[in-house]
Scaffold this active site. Structure first.
Site, PDB file in Angstrom:
ATOM      1  N   SER A 162       0.811  -1.221   0.000  1.00  0.00           N
ATOM      2  CA  SER A 162       0.000   0.000   0.000  1.00  0.00           C
ATOM      3  C   SER A 162       0.846   1.274   0.000  1.00  0.00           C
ATOM      4  O   SER A 162       0.315   2.352  -0.247  1.00  0.00           O
ATOM      5  CB  SER A 162      -0.940   0.014   1.207  1.00  0.00           C
ATOM      6  OG  SER A 162      -0.202   0.065   2.413  1.00  0.00           O
ATOM      7  N   LYS A 200       0.594   4.518   7.227  1.00  0.00           N
ATOM      8  CA  LYS A 200      -0.010   5.372   6.203  1.00  0.00           C
ATOM      9  C   LYS A 200       0.432   6.822   6.409  1.00  0.00           C
ATOM     10  O   LYS A 200       0.950   7.192   7.468  1.00  0.00           O
ATOM     11  CB  LYS A 200      -1.549   5.305   6.266  1.00  0.00           C
ATOM     12  CG  LYS A 200      -2.137   3.953   5.922  1.00  0.00           C
ATOM     13  CD  LYS A 200      -1.964   3.590   4.459  1.00  0.00           C
ATOM     14  CE  LYS A 200      -2.661   2.285   4.121  1.00  0.00           C
ATOM     15  NZ  LYS A 200      -1.991   1.125   4.735  1.00  0.00           N
TER      16      LYS A 200
END
Length: 241
Positions: A162, A200
């Protein structure tokens, strides 16, 4: 300069070649270095080959040749019996070293180089596992001091893709500085709903918190202000080839 694991693997291969005359299997290398998969051994061998320390012999199974050893490696002195007190020379005048080995005992692997520091490696960062549950100080990793600043740090292994557009790939080891807040745009370890941990980029807007991936195949996650707790920010990355 070799990483600690590359150094350990090179010395292990050299000792087995000296003792047995054949390079160890990938399973033996994995067990000796304490790795969880043979893919890590493949990366280490490729790195050693690219740096000119070993080469793979074609058309032969388990065939590795050590081309050179690190400058700081001191080979063990050969042990001779009374009958072997006089060196036996071959036809080219070279006196071979005979190293006595215990084939039922694993060779002692070298300790970490002096120019590294050790951090706890908590495990793979994956959904459903809070950082607190990953804590295991028995698993350590050697890190160059240049990657560590002030404060408390820990390491995590990346699971997933990701964040690949930020240069963070599956299997990388990231260095995290423990903190409970971070500026907008910072890559952080975020605990969501007290159950799920993710790496993230964090952005705050009004009462919302966005956890942004760095891969167009993944969606940005929007959370409420009480859903997300910052558990650290990214300060470094290490990768084995």
């Amino acid at each position: 300069m070799l990483t600690r694991k590359q150094y350990e693997l090179l010395i292990f291969i050299e000792k087995r070649l000296v003792e047995d005359g054949v390079s160890p299997s990938f399973d033996e290398m994995k067990e000796a270095l304490g790795l969880r998969s043979k893919s890590g051994i493949h990366r280490l061998i490729t790195g050693l080959e690219e740096r000119g320390f070993i080469r793979r012999l074609p058309h032969r199974a388990r065939a590795l040749e050590v081309l050179k050893l690190p400058d700081n490696y001191i080979a063990p002195k050969p042990k001779r019996t009374t009958e072997e007190s006089t060196p036996i020379s071959s036809t080219n005048g070279f006196a071979p070293n005979v190293i006595e080995g215990d084939f039922n005992k694993k060779p002692d692997l070298p300790s970490a180089p002096a120019d590294t520091m050790q951090l706890p490696l908590y495990g793979r960062i994956a959904a459903g596992t809070p950082i607190e549950a990953l804590r295991d100080h028995s698993n350590l990793i050697d890190v160059p001091p240049s990657l560590i600043g002030a404060g408390e740090h820990y390491a995590l292994e990346i699971d997933g893709e990701s964040m690949i557009d930020a240069g963070i790939q599956d299997g990388d080891t990231v260095i995290i500085r423990r903190c409970d807040s971070a500026d907008n745009g910072t890559i952080v370890v975020a605990l969501v709903d007290d159950t799920e941990v993710t790496l993230k980029r964090i952005r705050r807007k009004g009462n919302s918190i966005a956890l942004e991936p760095a891969n167009a195949a993944y969606e940005t996650r929007i959370c409420g202000p009480d859903q997300v707790k910052v558990q650290g920010r990214l300060v470094g990355l290490m990768r084995h080839y």
